[in-house]
Design a protein around this motif. Structure first.
Motif, PDB file in Angstrom:
ATOM      1  N   ALA A  49       0.821  -1.205   0.000  1.00  0.00           N
ATOM      2  CA  ALA A  49       0.000   0.000   0.000  1.00  0.00           C
ATOM      3  C   ALA A  49       0.850   1.247   0.000  1.00  0.00           C
ATOM      4  N   MET A  97      -0.229   5.385   0.698  1.00  0.00           N
ATOM      5  CA  MET A  97      -1.356   6.248   1.019  1.00  0.00           C
ATOM      6  C   MET A  97      -0.874   7.681   1.126  1.00  0.00           C
ATOM      7  N   GLU A 138     -10.308   8.805  11.104  1.00  0.00           N
ATOM      8  CA  GLU A 138      -9.199   8.414  11.985  1.00  0.00           C
ATOM      9  C   GLU A 138      -9.636   8.311  13.446  1.00  0.00           C
ATOM     10  N   ASN A 175      -7.917   1.295   7.943  1.00  0.00           N
ATOM     11  CA  ASN A 175      -6.843   0.381   8.348  1.00  0.00           C
ATOM     12  C   ASN A 175      -7.423  -0.709   9.218  1.00  0.00           C
ATOM     13  N   VAL A 176      -6.723  -1.819   9.274  1.00  0.00           N
ATOM     14  CA  VAL A 176      -7.211  -2.985   9.990  1.00  0.00           C
ATOM     15  C   VAL A 176      -7.236  -2.741  11.491  1.00  0.00           C
ATOM     16  N   ARG A 188     -10.574  -1.138  12.199  1.00  0.00           N
ATOM     17  CA  ARG A 188     -11.748  -1.565  11.432  1.00  0.00           C
ATOM     18  C   ARG A 188     -12.046  -3.060  11.531  1.00  0.00           C
ATOM     19  N   ARG A 197       1.383   9.865  11.614  1.00  0.00           N
ATOM     20  CA  ARG A 197       0.686   8.608  11.386  1.00  0.00           C
ATOM     21  C   ARG A 197       0.756   8.193   9.913  1.00  0.00           C
ATOM     22  N   GLY A 206       1.548   5.273   5.402  1.00  0.00           N
ATOM     23  CA  GLY A 206       0.243   5.243   6.051  1.00  0.00           C
ATOM     24  C   GLY A 206      -0.044   3.989   6.844  1.00  0.00           C
ATOM     25  N   LEU A 207       0.908   3.061   6.911  1.00  0.00           N
ATOM     26  CA  LEU A 207       0.692   1.805   7.621  1.00  0.00           C
ATOM     27  C   LEU A 207       1.137   1.834   9.082  1.00  0.00           C
ATOM     28  N   GLU A 239      -1.145   0.380  11.829  1.00  0.00           N
ATOM     29  CA  GLU A 239      -1.301  -1.072  11.853  1.00  0.00           C
ATOM     30  C   GLU A 239      -0.274  -1.724  12.756  1.00  0.00           C
ATOM     31  N   TYR A 240       0.895  -1.139  12.816  1.00  0.00           N
ATOM     32  CA  TYR A 240       2.005  -1.746  13.549  1.00  0.00           C
ATOM     33  C   TYR A 240       2.111  -1.239  14.984  1.00  0.00           C
TER      34      TYR A 240
END
Length: 463
Positions: free
Chosen positions: A18, A20, A39, A122-123, A126, A431, A436-437, A440-441
Motif C-alpha cells: 500500500a 497512502m 481516523e 486500516n485494519v 476496522r 501517522r 500510512g501503515l 497497523e504496527y
C-alpha cells in the motif's frame, strides 16, 4: 547515522502492499458539505473514563478545523446523550470523558459539525471486534484495594532527530516537521512532561526505557537531561535506562565525552555507565533499570556482570514487588512479531536467562521495554507470572505513554496519547509514516493498551 532497522527486503515486503499519500497544509475552517471526519480511535479505556481522538479533513485530505462532540449511552439502554462538547475549532481532536461506571459497556459517537467520526481505512481500528467498528467500548474493572502509586512508562523520544519514519537506506520516505514549528522530539517531550504534572494523571514517577536521544551527541544528551532535571529529580521523580540510540559512538562529535573502549560515551557522562544495572527503591517498590545495548548494532545484550547482579538482587529479596525496565524486548513472541525480526530484540541466550531469574523471584510483576515503537503485550517463554509490555514511542504516532496504576490487589495499565495542540498535530502528521501503515504496527489492540491484572501488591507502600 542509524543502527536501527531491518533489511531492505523486509521493508519492501511490508510496504509494497500500500501507498497512502496524505495531503497536508495549515488547517482551514470547515465548509458545508466539505468535511471528512475520520481516523477515530478509542485510545484509552479505564474504569471510569475513555479518551477518543479523530481528525477532520477536507476532500483533498488536508486538515480542516471543526468542533468536537462525544455522545454516549449505556449499551443496554436506548439513545445517546452528549457528554462532551468543545466549540473551539481544531482538526486534531482529543476528547476525554469521565464519570463512567466500571465494567459497563457503552455505545458512543464522536462528531464534528454534526458528522459522526469513522475509523481510518486500516485494519487496526476496522476489525469487526474493535470499539471503533462496533461503536461500543467496555470500561475496565480496577483491581481491589487502595490505589498506591502511579507510574508512567515511556520510551523513544529521540531528541535531536530531524526525520521520522525512516527504517533503512532512506526507506520508506521520512516525515519532517512543518517549517516554522519547533522540532518534533522537543514538542513531544514537552507534551509528555506536561501530562506528568497534570492532576488528572497524578503521576508519582516517570520511567524512561531508552532512546531518549537520536544519536547521543553531547548536545542531545545534555538537552534531554536538562529537560528532565528541570521537571523533577533523578532517582526520585524519574528513572532512565539506556537505549541503542544512546549507546557510545565513534567520531569527532563525541571526543569530549568519556572514552569507552574505542568509542566515547556521552550518555554515561550524564546518566549511567554502559552495561550498568541501576536499582532504586521507592518505598517497598523496587525499580530496576537494565542497559540492554550493544555497541554498534540494534539488537540487545546483557553482559555477565549485569545478569549476576540482577540475580543477586532478586535472590536476596525475591518477594519484594519489582518492576524491571530496559530498552530491548525479551520474549520470543516479540522477536517474531516485530518488523525487524528476532535479531532486533534481546539475544535469545540472555532472554532465556533473564526469564529464568524471574522464575525464582515471584515479586517481579512487569518488564517494560521500548525499541519497537508499538503497544504490545507478549507471552513469556517460561511459565512465569510476569507481564512483558512494549510501549509505543513518545516521539511519533501514537505519541504517548502508559500509566501503570498500582493497587493493593493488582495494577491497571492504560496508554494515553499526549494532548498539547502541537503534539496532537505532529502525531496526526506522523501517522502517515510507512506509507500510512504505521497505525497497523504501532497502535496495538485495545487490550494491549488497556488492561487490569490481579496480583498481590499490598507490599507497595502508598507514600
Amino acid at each position: 547515522m542509524s543502527c536501527c532497522g531491518p533489511s531492505r527486503r523486509q521493508v519492501l515486503g511490508l510496504l509494497a502492499a500500500a501507498a497512502m499519500p496524505v495531503a497536508w497544509a495549515s488547517p482551514a475552517r470547515a465548509q458545508p458539505g466539505s468535511l471528512v471526519v475520520t481516523e477515530l480511535e478509542v485510545v484509552t479505556v479505564t474504569e471510569q473514563s475513555a479518551v477518543f481522538t479523530w481528525t477532520t479533513r477536507g476532500p483533498d485530505a488536508a486538515p480542516v478545523e471543526a468542533d468536537s462532540e462525544v455522545w454516549i449511552g449505556p449499551a443496554d439502554g436506548s439513545g445517546l446523550r452528549q457528554v462532551y462538547g468543545d466549540s473551539r475549532p481544531t482538526a486534531f481532536h482529543y476528547a476525554e470523558v469521565t464519570g463512567l461506571e466500571p465494567g459497563r459497556a457503552y455505545r458512543f459517537e464522536t462528531r464534528s459539525a454534526g458528522i459522526p467520526a469513522a475509523p481510518a481505512v486500516n485494519v487496526a481500528t476496522r476489525q469487526p471486534n474493535t470499539p471503533e467498528s462496533l461503536g461500543v467500548f467496555t470500561t475496565l474493572v480496577p483491581p481491589p484495594g487502595r490505589l498506591l502509586r502511579t507510574l508512567a512508562l515511556s520510551n523513544d523520544i529521540h531528541l535531536g532527530e530531524e526525520v521520522s519514519g525512516i527504517i533503512t537506506a532512506g526507506l520508506p520516505p521520512g516525515f519532517r516537521q512543518e517549517p516554522g514549528l519547533a522540532p518534533y522530539p522537543e514538542i513531544m517531550l514537552a507534551a509528555l512532561l506536561d501530562d506528568m504534572r497534570r492532576p488528572d494523571r497524578a503521576v508519582d514517577h516517570l520511567l524512561l526505557a531508552g532512546d531518549l536521544t537520536a544519536e547521543a551527541t553531547p548536545e542531545q544528551v545534555g538537552g534531554v537531561h536538562n529537560r528532565l532535571a528541570n521537571w523533577g529529580a533523578a532517582g526520585r521523580d524519574w528513572f532512565a535506562a539506556r537505549g541503542n540510540h544512546d549507546r557510545p559512538h565513534l567520531g569527532s562529535d563525541y571526543a569530549s565525552c568519556t572514552p569507552y573502549l574505542d568509542h566515547d560515551d556521552c550518555w554515561g557522562d550524564s546518566f549511567s555507565a554502559r552495561q550498568q544495572l541501576v536499582s532504586h527503591e521507592v518505598g517497598e517498590l523496587r525499580l530496576i533499570a537494565l542497559d540492554t545495548t550493544e555497541l554498534d548494532i540494534p539488537g540487545g545484550t546483557l553482559d555477565r556482570s549485569q545478569l549476576d547482579e540482577l540475580r543477586g538482587l532478586l535472590t536476596a529479596d525475591p518477594d519484594r514487588p519489582t518492576l524491571v525496565f530496559g530498552h530491548h524486548p525479551v520474549t520470543a513472541e516479540s522477536g517474531w512479531s516485530n518488523l525487524a525480526g528476532p535479531s532486533f530484540i534481546l539475544n535469545a541466550a540472555n532472554a532465556a536467562e533473564l526469564q529464568s531469574i524471574y522464575r525464582s523471584a515471584p515479586g517481579v510483576f512487569l518488564h517494560h521495554s521500548g525499541h519497537t515503537h508499538r503497544n504490545r503485550r507478549t507471552r513469556p517463554d517460561l511459565p512465569i507470572d510476569v507481564e512483558f509490555l512494549e510501549v509505543a514511542a513518545a516521539k511519533e504516532y501514537p505519541g504517548g505513554y502508559t500509566l501503570l496504576r498500582l493497587y493493593e490487589g493488582g495494577y491497571m495499565a492504560n496508554f494515553y496519547k499526549t494532548r498539547t495542540a502541537e503534539a496532537r498535530r505532529w502525531s496526526t502528521r506522523s501517522r502517515g509514516e510507512y506509507f500510512g501503515l504505521l497505525p497497523e504496527y504501532t497502535l496495538g489492540t485495545t487490550a494491549d493498551r488497556n488492561h487490569a491484572v490481579l496480583r498481590d501488591l499490598s507490599g507497595v507502600s502508598a507514600s
